[in-house]
Motif scaffolding. Structure first.
Motif, PDB file in Angstrom:
ATOM      1  N   SER A  92       8.685   7.589   6.764  1.00  0.00           N
ATOM      2  CA  SER A  92       8.109   8.793   7.367  1.00  0.00           C
ATOM      3  C   SER A  92       6.659   8.994   6.976  1.00  0.00           C
ATOM      4  O   SER A  92       5.953   9.791   7.602  1.00  0.00           O
ATOM      5  CB  SER A  92       8.923  10.025   6.954  1.00  0.00           C
ATOM      6  OG  SER A  92      10.260   9.933   7.404  1.00  0.00           O
ATOM      7  N   PHE A  93       6.197   8.298   5.950  1.00  0.00           N
ATOM      8  CA  PHE A  93       4.810   8.421   5.499  1.00  0.00           C
ATOM      9  C   PHE A  93       3.933   7.293   6.007  1.00  0.00           C
ATOM     10  O   PHE A  93       2.743   7.255   5.699  1.00  0.00           O
ATOM     11  CB  PHE A  93       4.762   8.449   3.964  1.00  0.00           C
ATOM     12  CG  PHE A  93       5.518   9.601   3.358  1.00  0.00           C
ATOM     13  CD1 PHE A  93       4.932  10.850   3.257  1.00  0.00           C
ATOM     14  CD2 PHE A  93       6.812   9.441   2.919  1.00  0.00           C
ATOM     15  CE1 PHE A  93       5.624  11.919   2.706  1.00  0.00           C
ATOM     16  CE2 PHE A  93       7.513  10.500   2.368  1.00  0.00           C
ATOM     17  CZ  PHE A  93       6.919  11.746   2.264  1.00  0.00           C
ATOM     18  N   THR A  94       4.487   6.361   6.759  1.00  0.00           N
ATOM     19  CA  THR A  94       3.679   5.272   7.298  1.00  0.00           C
ATOM     20  C   THR A  94       2.917   5.734   8.528  1.00  0.00           C
ATOM     21  O   THR A  94       3.348   6.624   9.250  1.00  0.00           O
ATOM     22  CB  THR A  94       4.560   4.068   7.666  1.00  0.00           C
ATOM     23  OG1 THR A  94       5.533   4.472   8.644  1.00  0.00           O
ATOM     24  CG2 THR A  94       5.270   3.521   6.443  1.00  0.00           C
ATOM     25  N   ASP A  95       1.771   5.139   8.745  1.00  0.00           N
ATOM     26  CA  ASP A  95       0.926   5.486   9.885  1.00  0.00           C
ATOM     27  C   ASP A  95       0.175   4.238  10.321  1.00  0.00           C
ATOM     28  O   ASP A  95       0.230   3.193   9.647  1.00  0.00           O
ATOM     29  CB  ASP A  95      -0.052   6.600   9.514  1.00  0.00           C
ATOM     30  CG  ASP A  95      -0.431   7.455  10.719  1.00  0.00           C
ATOM     31  OD1 ASP A  95      -0.293   6.958  11.858  1.00  0.00           O
ATOM     32  OD2 ASP A  95      -0.862   8.604  10.532  1.00  0.00           O
ATOM     33  N   ALA A 109       0.580   6.884   3.907  1.00  0.00           N
ATOM     34  CA  ALA A 109      -0.253   8.046   3.612  1.00  0.00           C
ATOM     35  C   ALA A 109      -0.206   8.383   2.125  1.00  0.00           C
ATOM     36  O   ALA A 109       0.858   8.350   1.499  1.00  0.00           O
ATOM     37  CB  ALA A 109       0.202   9.242   4.447  1.00  0.00           C
ATOM     38  N   LEU A 114      -5.175   7.110   3.933  1.00  0.00           N
ATOM     39  CA  LEU A 114      -4.202   6.083   4.297  1.00  0.00           C
ATOM     40  C   LEU A 114      -4.493   4.817   3.495  1.00  0.00           C
ATOM     41  O   LEU A 114      -5.606   4.290   3.520  1.00  0.00           O
ATOM     42  CB  LEU A 114      -4.277   5.777   5.791  1.00  0.00           C
ATOM     43  CG  LEU A 114      -3.174   4.875   6.359  1.00  0.00           C
ATOM     44  CD1 LEU A 114      -1.842   5.610   6.352  1.00  0.00           C
ATOM     45  CD2 LEU A 114      -3.513   4.431   7.783  1.00  0.00           C
ATOM     46  N   TYR A 139      -5.928  10.756   7.526  1.00  0.00           N
ATOM     47  CA  TYR A 139      -4.530  10.326   7.526  1.00  0.00           C
ATOM     48  C   TYR A 139      -3.803  10.712   6.237  1.00  0.00           C
ATOM     49  O   TYR A 139      -2.700  10.229   5.994  1.00  0.00           O
ATOM     50  CB  TYR A 139      -4.444   8.807   7.708  1.00  0.00           C
ATOM     51  CG  TYR A 139      -4.975   8.314   9.027  1.00  0.00           C
ATOM     52  CD1 TYR A 139      -4.184   8.323  10.166  1.00  0.00           C
ATOM     53  CD2 TYR A 139      -6.272   7.824   9.138  1.00  0.00           C
ATOM     54  CE1 TYR A 139      -4.663   7.864  11.380  1.00  0.00           C
ATOM     55  CE2 TYR A 139      -6.767   7.360  10.347  1.00  0.00           C
ATOM     56  CZ  TYR A 139      -5.961   7.385  11.461  1.00  0.00           C
ATOM     57  OH  TYR A 139      -6.454   6.924  12.655  1.00  0.00           O
ATOM     58  N   ASP A 145       5.040  15.839   6.588  1.00  0.00           N
ATOM     59  CA  ASP A 145       5.574  14.503   6.302  1.00  0.00           C
ATOM     60  C   ASP A 145       6.808  14.585   5.414  1.00  0.00           C
ATOM     61  O   ASP A 145       7.771  13.829   5.603  1.00  0.00           O
ATOM     62  CB  ASP A 145       4.498  13.645   5.633  1.00  0.00           C
ATOM     63  CG  ASP A 145       3.285  13.439   6.530  1.00  0.00           C
ATOM     64  OD1 ASP A 145       3.480  13.337   7.759  1.00  0.00           O
ATOM     65  OD2 ASP A 145       2.162  13.380   6.006  1.00  0.00           O
ATOM     66  N   THR A 204       5.088  15.529  14.672  1.00  0.00           N
ATOM     67  CA  THR A 204       4.149  14.893  13.763  1.00  0.00           C
ATOM     68  C   THR A 204       3.226  13.969  14.544  1.00  0.00           C
ATOM     69  O   THR A 204       3.588  13.456  15.609  1.00  0.00           O
ATOM     70  CB  THR A 204       4.889  14.092  12.684  1.00  0.00           C
ATOM     71  OG1 THR A 204       3.937  13.473  11.820  1.00  0.00           O
ATOM     72  CG2 THR A 204       5.768  13.021  13.289  1.00  0.00           C
ATOM     73  N   ARG A 206       2.051  11.238  13.169  1.00  0.00           N
ATOM     74  CA  ARG A 206       2.178   9.909  12.570  1.00  0.00           C
ATOM     75  C   ARG A 206       2.625   8.895  13.608  1.00  0.00           C
ATOM     76  O   ARG A 206       3.467   9.168  14.448  1.00  0.00           O
ATOM     77  CB  ARG A 206       3.187   9.940  11.422  1.00  0.00           C
ATOM     78  CG  ARG A 206       2.797  10.834  10.259  1.00  0.00           C
ATOM     79  CD  ARG A 206       1.654  10.275   9.464  1.00  0.00           C
ATOM     80  NE  ARG A 206       1.332  11.141   8.333  1.00  0.00           N
ATOM     81  CZ  ARG A 206       0.203  11.077   7.663  1.00  0.00           C
ATOM     82  NH1 ARG A 206      -0.713  10.181   7.996  1.00  0.00           N
ATOM     83  NH2 ARG A 206      -0.022  11.894   6.649  1.00  0.00           N
ATOM     84  N   ARG A 207       2.030   7.712  13.544  1.00  0.00           N
ATOM     85  CA  ARG A 207       2.440   6.582  14.380  1.00  0.00           C
ATOM     86  C   ARG A 207       2.813   5.454  13.432  1.00  0.00           C
ATOM     87  O   ARG A 207       2.032   4.545  13.191  1.00  0.00           O
ATOM     88  CB  ARG A 207       1.308   6.157  15.335  1.00  0.00           C
ATOM     89  CG  ARG A 207       0.851   7.241  16.311  1.00  0.00           C
ATOM     90  CD  ARG A 207       1.951   7.602  17.289  1.00  0.00           C
ATOM     91  NE  ARG A 207       1.476   8.507  18.323  1.00  0.00           N
ATOM     92  CZ  ARG A 207       1.518   9.811  18.257  1.00  0.00           C
ATOM     93  NH1 ARG A 207       2.000  10.389  17.170  1.00  0.00           N
ATOM     94  NH2 ARG A 207       1.087  10.584  19.249  1.00  0.00           N
ATOM     95  N   GLY A 208       4.016   5.572  12.877  1.00  0.00           N
ATOM     96  CA  GLY A 208       4.430   4.637  11.838  1.00  0.00           C
ATOM     97  C   GLY A 208       4.863   3.304  12.389  1.00  0.00           C
ATOM     98  O   GLY A 208       4.675   2.963  13.558  1.00  0.00           O
TER      99      GLY A 208
END
Length: 217
Positions: A92-95, A109, A114, A139, A145, A204, A206-208
């Motif tokens: 969930s913290f990836t971007d 993140a 980032l 980021y 998040d 969110t 985020r584009r993980g």
């Protein structure tokens, strides 16, 4: 009198204006709106730990010896649940972002921004293409998040701990009770519906890893 009768009468339809809303062509939804709808549904599937649950269900039978757990199998099953729970939480913290060279980069993140996977190669390619590295401070990690991470973790644990092999491994014959079967039938449905509602209510940016709509980056 006869001249008045001979005069042709204009129908009401001839008096209507030639231009107006009645003659406007019907509006149709373009391909852009359809694409956004499909992308939203795909992104919701990415926010839910669908792939993590599927991978876990594929690995848990051999790890748990099809539910006939010995002591080693119990430790292996607990380790499997722990590893997949961490993956589900951290994803969930990836971007991701597209660099000035047109390549797609992934990272995780942090409080400062980032942290890019393979950061040395990214900085080298950025210097070669533009001379300046991209500012990644926007980021940085946010409260939303953690909300997404905890919801995804709860969803995964509900499905993982409710797996038939896991229940048979740790509960034995008690897993065949009626109340256990009823709980397994209704709890995942309720948790899945609630998590989907929360993800739609608190979206969110985020584009993980594995995110469907990369056009929004």
């Amino acid at each position: 009198m006869s001249n008045n009768l001979a005069k042709p009468q204009e129908s009401a339809s001839n008096k209507l204006p030639l231009e107006g809303p009645l003659l406007d062509p019907p509006k149709t939804r373009g391909p852009g709106s359809v694409h956004k709808t499909l992308a939203s549904a795909a992104n919701l599937a990415n926010l839910l730990p669908t792939s993590t649950v599927l991978a876990f269900q594929a690995l848990v039978p051999p790890f748990s010896h099809n539910g006939l757990c010995h002591l080693v199998n119990k430790y292996l099953t607990i380790s499997l649940i722990t590893v997949f729970a961490l993956i589900c939480f951290l994803s969930s913290f990836t971007d991701s972002f597209i660099g000035s060279n047109g390549k797609l980069y992934y990272g995780i993140a942090t409080r400062k921004g980032l942290y890019v996977f393979n950061v040395l190669k990214w900085e080298e390619e950025e210097r070669e293409s533009s001379g300046d590295a991209k500012d990644l401070s926007k980021y940085r990690i946010m409260f939303i998040d953690f909300v997404h991470a905890f919801v995804s973790l709860v969803v995964f644990l509900v499905f993982a701990l409710g797996d038939a092999h896991v229940l048979k491994c740790f509960l034995g014959d008690s897993a065949d009770n009626d109340w256990v079967n009823s709980l397994l039938l209704n709890l995942p449905l309720g948790v899945g519906a609630l998590s989907s509602f929360l993800f739609l209510l608190f979206p969110t940016n985020r584009r993980g890893i594995g995110y469907a709509d990369m056009a929004a980056i």
